[in-house]
Write a protein that holds these residues in place. Structure first.
Motif, PDB file in Angstrom:
ATOM      1  N   ASP A  71     -85.340  28.334  17.504  1.00 10.07           N
ATOM      2  CA  ASP A  71     -84.813  28.143  18.864  1.00 10.07           C
ATOM      3  C   ASP A  71     -83.345  27.719  18.821  1.00 10.07           C
ATOM      4  N   ASP A  72     -83.020  26.830  17.888  1.00  9.33           N
ATOM      5  CA  ASP A  72     -81.646  26.348  17.758  1.00  9.33           C
ATOM      6  C   ASP A  72     -80.716  27.476  17.316  1.00  9.33           C
ATOM      7  N   LEU A  73     -81.170  28.280  16.357  1.00  2.88           N
ATOM      8  CA  LEU A  73     -80.347  29.404  15.895  1.00  2.88           C
ATOM      9  C   LEU A  73     -80.120  30.408  17.018  1.00  2.88           C
ATOM     10  N   GLU A  74     -81.166  30.682  17.798  1.00  2.00           N
ATOM     11  CA  GLU A  74     -81.020  31.626  18.907  1.00  2.00           C
ATOM     12  C   GLU A  74     -80.045  31.092  19.954  1.00  2.00           C
ATOM     13  N   LYS A  75     -80.135  29.819  20.239  1.00  2.76           N
ATOM     14  CA  LYS A  75     -79.256  29.198  21.232  1.00  2.76           C
ATOM     15  C   LYS A  75     -77.789  29.327  20.835  1.00  2.76           C
ATOM     16  N   HIS A  76     -77.518  29.315  19.527  1.00  2.00           N
ATOM     17  CA  HIS A  76     -76.144  29.360  19.042  1.00  2.00           C
ATOM     18  C   HIS A  76     -75.779  30.728  18.470  1.00  2.00           C
ATOM     19  N   ASP A  77     -76.520  31.760  18.873  1.00  2.56           N
ATOM     20  CA  ASP A  77     -76.207  33.155  18.532  1.00  2.56           C
ATOM     21  C   ASP A  77     -76.278  33.443  17.031  1.00  2.56           C
ATOM     22  N   HIS A  78     -77.124  32.715  16.329  1.00  2.00           N
ATOM     23  CA  HIS A  78     -77.362  32.989  14.913  1.00  2.00           C
ATOM     24  C   HIS A  78     -78.656  33.768  14.700  1.00  2.00           C
ATOM     25  N   LEU A  79     -79.390  34.054  15.762  1.00  2.00           N
ATOM     26  CA  LEU A  79     -80.683  34.731  15.647  1.00  2.00           C
ATOM     27  C   LEU A  79     -80.870  35.668  16.822  1.00  2.00           C
ATOM     28  N   VAL A  80     -81.479  36.816  16.552  1.00  2.00           N
ATOM     29  CA  VAL A  80     -81.842  37.749  17.616  1.00  2.00           C
ATOM     30  C   VAL A  80     -83.342  38.018  17.560  1.00  2.00           C
ATOM     31  N   ARG A  81     -83.916  38.262  18.719  1.00  2.00           N
ATOM     32  CA  ARG A  81     -85.336  38.634  18.807  1.00  2.00           C
ATOM     33  C   ARG A  81     -85.457  40.151  18.748  1.00  2.00           C
ATOM     34  N   VAL A  82     -86.404  40.600  17.964  1.00  3.04           N
ATOM     35  CA  VAL A  82     -86.687  42.031  17.848  1.00  3.04           C
ATOM     36  C   VAL A  82     -88.059  42.265  18.466  1.00  3.04           C
ATOM     37  N   ASP A  83     -88.074  42.810  19.689  1.00  4.15           N
ATOM     38  CA  ASP A  83     -89.329  42.994  20.418  1.00  4.15           C
ATOM     39  C   ASP A  83     -89.957  44.361  20.174  1.00  4.15           C
ATOM     40  N   GLU A  84     -89.202  45.286  19.590  1.00  7.90           N
ATOM     41  CA  GLU A  84     -89.761  46.586  19.244  1.00  7.90           C
ATOM     42  C   GLU A  84     -90.773  46.417  18.106  1.00  7.90           C
ATOM     43  N   GLU A  85     -91.860  47.177  18.169  1.00  4.97           N
ATOM     44  CA  GLU A  85     -92.872  47.058  17.106  1.00  4.97           C
ATOM     45  C   GLU A  85     -92.280  47.479  15.765  1.00  4.97           C
ATOM     46  N   VAL A  86     -92.490  46.632  14.758  1.00 11.55           N
ATOM     47  CA  VAL A  86     -91.998  46.899  13.408  1.00 11.55           C
ATOM     48  C   VAL A  86     -93.142  46.679  12.434  1.00 11.55           C
ATOM     49  N   ASP A  87     -93.259  47.581  11.472  1.00 11.36           N
ATOM     50  CA  ASP A  87     -94.334  47.531  10.485  1.00 11.36           C
ATOM     51  C   ASP A  87     -93.910  46.639   9.311  1.00 11.36           C
ATOM     52  N   PRO A  88     -94.750  45.637   8.947  1.00 13.71           N
ATOM     53  CA  PRO A  88     -94.418  44.818   7.774  1.00 13.71           C
ATOM     54  C   PRO A  88     -94.563  45.579   6.465  1.00 13.71           C
ATOM     55  N   ASN A  89     -95.131  46.764   6.532  1.00 19.20           N
ATOM     56  CA  ASN A  89     -95.243  47.614   5.348  1.00 19.20           C
ATOM     57  C   ASN A  89     -93.952  48.424   5.208  1.00 19.20           C
ATOM     58  N   LEU A  90     -92.998  47.910   4.438  1.00 20.57           N
ATOM     59  CA  LEU A  90     -91.739  48.554   4.067  1.00 20.57           C
ATOM     60  C   LEU A  90     -90.675  48.565   5.165  1.00 20.57           C
ATOM     61  N   GLU A  91     -91.045  48.790   6.433  1.00 20.60           N
ATOM     62  CA  GLU A  91     -90.033  48.882   7.487  1.00 20.60           C
ATOM     63  C   GLU A  91     -89.256  47.579   7.645  1.00 20.60           C
ATOM     64  N   MET A  92     -89.981  46.483   7.723  1.00 20.33           N
ATOM     65  CA  MET A  92     -89.340  45.199   7.983  1.00 20.33           C
ATOM     66  C   MET A  92     -88.363  44.840   6.859  1.00 20.33           C
ATOM     67  N   ALA A  93     -88.761  45.146   5.635  1.00 21.94           N
ATOM     68  CA  ALA A  93     -87.902  44.826   4.480  1.00 21.94           C
ATOM     69  C   ALA A  93     -86.625  45.654   4.502  1.00 21.94           C
ATOM     70  N   GLU A  94     -86.738  46.936   4.869  1.00 23.82           N
ATOM     71  CA  GLU A  94     -85.526  47.759   4.896  1.00 23.82           C
ATOM     72  C   GLU A  94     -84.577  47.299   6.005  1.00 23.82           C
ATOM     73  N   ILE A  95     -85.133  46.920   7.142  1.00 21.62           N
ATOM     74  CA  ILE A  95     -84.296  46.362   8.205  1.00 21.62           C
ATOM     75  C   ILE A  95     -83.590  45.105   7.701  1.00 21.62           C
ATOM     76  N   HIS A  96     -84.354  44.256   7.059  1.00 19.12           N
ATOM     77  CA  HIS A  96     -83.777  43.013   6.529  1.00 19.12           C
ATOM     78  C   HIS A  96     -82.619  43.300   5.580  1.00 19.12           C
ATOM     79  N   ARG A  97     -82.822  44.222   4.626  1.00 16.68           N
ATOM     80  CA  ARG A  97     -81.776  44.501   3.638  1.00 16.68           C
ATOM     81  C   ARG A  97     -80.496  44.985   4.309  1.00 16.68           C
ATOM     82  N   ARG A  98     -80.644  45.833   5.317  1.00 14.23           N
ATOM     83  CA  ARG A  98     -79.457  46.366   5.994  1.00 14.23           C
ATOM     84  C   ARG A  98     -78.731  45.286   6.794  1.00 14.23           C
ATOM     85  N   VAL A  99     -79.493  44.478   7.507  1.00 16.90           N
ATOM     86  CA  VAL A  99     -78.871  43.444   8.324  1.00 16.90           C
ATOM     87  C   VAL A  99     -78.214  42.401   7.429  1.00 16.90           C
TER      88      VAL A  99
END
Length: 615
Positions: free
Chosen positions: A11-39
């Motif tokens: 909550d604190d990180l989001e308040k200070h623009d250090h975090l974003v919410r991703v509401d689109e469905e994301v698969d923890p099988n490989l998809e989430m990790a590739e998003i993480h690496r790119r970001v």
């Protein structure tokens, strides 16, 4: 801030623009990790995935993705912890500047974990398959916990102050594990939990292990902090969290972190190991399937509003690089007190941490004489290799501080330049054979087995380093494409590694290359030559040079030299030192993304949305 729960941090990180919410469905099988690496690679924010495919728990990653964000998380406590460490190094500082250190007694109090009667984490019980099933690389053996806090106590002397907490890999699914009741515990050589496991076996007592996930981010940092054996990580976590860590006792030799988001609790089977892995690890390769301890799980808890934190490891730099930077900021002042005469040590992240250490030492033995050869430097090198996980290093390069009083241990290219200007290959190479190396390193002679090389340099420069390949260079047949990596280092494309009998750890090409030259040949103006599979790749960046050279070589088998000789069991060479950094058949495979997943994340970026600017 002194967060009590992970949700307060997000909550604190989001308040200070250090975090974003991703509401689109994301698969923890490989998809989430590739998003993480790119970001992460783009310097992007932490990400709270609120719509996880197949799982009801939100997941958060990249919390420590930048040093700026890590400092922000601990903005109210980090400086105090630094000062506490400074007091340990120099207690007299409090007398000289009492106002600066007035909080020290409060920090000492916060370092004492407190016993709690109940914990929010024990509010809800679930089964193992209900936990997030994160898979990061295509050939991983299953889902893993990538930010675990693995807690255990010493059965000989149970209690919070004798506990151990480390970030040891936990495999949640796959292989032969019973999905309802078993997880794999991958703890490598020279880890504190191994000492406690051995004590339990010797005592004939059951060995309980609790895996905490989430809670205050200080617990995550504490789990990777290289503390002295016997010192509880809970003490460091309390100082960094800004409050005493609450622990709920659930029986002899077992306690639960009250503010964790999740806990997996069970008993280590003393008679059984099971296949664990593969897992895409921080050296940039898969660690392969091996027998490791198995945890028979009897309870899984989570708190209301629980969030599952994760990270993704791979070829550095990755998010765990920031852990190393934080630890370096905290521990750098301590090094001279633990290792007298040593000004600094750098476990080089780009090489996978354990393969390569750089150090700045000092020659003080005979100050009335001009230093002509490493003396005390070798004593300091042995001391470094006797310290905790630094003992797993394969290569240690150490230089006398008088060679360049302004040399920065973190300026890696400058460090190598100063070393290569001075090093004498006839004198300054010191091998240790048939010893221990990192469990994740497959360049050695077997699991946990390999060799070490200390390279020590003192005195004035003895050569000027070339920056261009010699115009008269005649390479032997099969060798081509010489490329300068940094001043004094030449990479040469070599034939594919082909052991003569199919099993050997060497092939004839390294020796053939070295025998093709004399010490007076122009190629020997380069003090260091690398034999590689792809010389343009190795020479393209400093990180490529560091990664390929030191993850793909074992000193005892892969270091040779032009005009090499042995005298009284000391090895040296009159010409260039040559390191065989080719890929060998017994090496672990490198990490490569799944092309189909890559396309899906490309499409996600094209659609726009909250992450598009970082994807």
């Amino acid at each position: 801030m002194g967060y009590r729960f992970l949700s307060e941090c997000t909550d604190d990180l989001e308040k200070h623009d250090h975090l974003v919410r991703v509401d689109e469905e994301v698969d923890p099988n490989l998809e989430m990790a590739e998003i993480h690496r790119r970001v992460y690679a783009s310097g992007g924010p932490a990400m709270l995935f609120t719509n996880v495919k197949g799982c009801r728990f939100p997941m958060v990653s990249n919390l420590f993705g930048t040093l700026e964000r890590a400092r922000f998380i601990f903005r109210d406590t980090f400086e105090n912890v630094q000062r506490a460490i400074q007091l340990k190094v120099a207690p007299e500082a409090a007398l000289k500047n009492p106002l600066k250190y007035w909080k020290a007694p409060f920090i000492a109090w916060q370092m004492q974990p407190r016993k709690a009667r109940r914990g929010a984490v024990m509010k809800n019980s679930i089964s193992l398959p209900e936990l997030p099933q994160l898979k990061c690389w295509p050939d991983d053996g299953g889902a893993f916990v990538t930010l675990p806090q693995v807690y255990s106590e010493d059965v000989r002397s149970p209690g919070l102050m004798k506990s151990n907490m480390g970030m040891y890999r936990v495999q949640l699914s796959g292989n032969d594990y019973d999905p309802q009741s078993q997880v794999g515990l991958h703890y490598q050589i020279h880890r504190g939990i191994g000492v406690q496991h051995q004590a339990a076996i010797d005592a004939g007592k059951p060995f309980r292990v609790n895996v905490f996930v989430g809670g205050n981010p200080a617990m995550t940092v504490a789990a990777v902090m290289p503390l002295p054996e016997g010192m509880s990580e809970l003490t460091f976590a309390g100082a960094l969290a800004g409050h005493r860590i609450p622990m709920v006792n659930i029986g002899e030799c077992s306690s639960i972190y009250a503010n964790a988001d999740f806990v997996i609790s069970g008993m280590v089977d003393p008679e059984r190991q099971m296949p664990e892995g593969p897992f895409g690890d921080h050296l940039g390769y898969y660690s392969l399937t091996h027998e490791f301890p198995v945890l028979n799980v009897d309870k899984v808890w989570h708190r209301d509003g629980a969030i599952w934190p994760f990270t993704v490891v791979g070829r550095p730099p990755q998010e765990d690089t920031v852990f190393g930077e934080l630890i370096h900021e905290l521990t750098a002042p301590v090094i001279p007190t633990v290792l007298p005469g040593v000004r600094g040590v750098n476990a080089v992240d780009a090489s996978g941490v354990h393969p390569l250490l750089l150090a700045i030492g000092s020659e003080r033995y005979v100050p009335w004489q001009k230093t002509s050869a490493p003396q005390e430097l070798l004593t300091q090198a042995n001391a470094i290799l006797g310290q905790g996980q630094m003992s797993l290093a394969k290569y240690l390069w150490i230089i006398d501080e008088k060679c360049d009083p302004d040399l920065n241990i973190d300026d890696i290219e400058s460090f190598f330049v100063r070393m290569l200007e001075r090093v004498d290959w006839q004198r300054d190479l010191h091998f240790q054979t048939r010893t221990t190396i990192d469990t994740l390193d497959y360049s050695g002679s077997g699991m946990n087995s390999g060799s070490k090389l200390v390279v020590a340099a003192v005195g004035d420069a003895i050569r000027k380093l070339p920056t261009e390949s010699p115009t008269d260079l005649q390479l032997p047949p099969g060798f081509s494409d010489p490329q300068v990596c940094i001043p004094g280092v030449l990479a040469v494309r070599a034939p594919t590694f082909e052991p003569e009998d199919g099993k050997a750890r060497t092939d004839p090409h390294l020796r053939r290359f070295c025998k093709s030259f004399l010490a007076r040949d122009s190629i020997c103006n380069f003090p260091l030559i690398l034999l590689v599979d792809d010389s343009p790749f190795v020479a393209a960046t400093l990180n490529n040079f560091l990664w390929a050279t030191f993850t793909r070589s074992n000193p005892a088998t892969d270091v040779d030299g032009i005009a090499a000789w042995t005298e009284h069991r000391h090895w040296g060479c009159d010409g260039s030192l040559v390191i065989d950094a080719r890929v060998k058949p017994f090496h672990a495979p490198p990490l490569i993304e799944d092309p189909a997943i890559t396309k899906r994340i490309d499409a996600m970026a094209a659609r726009g949305g909250v992450l598009s600017k970082w994807l």
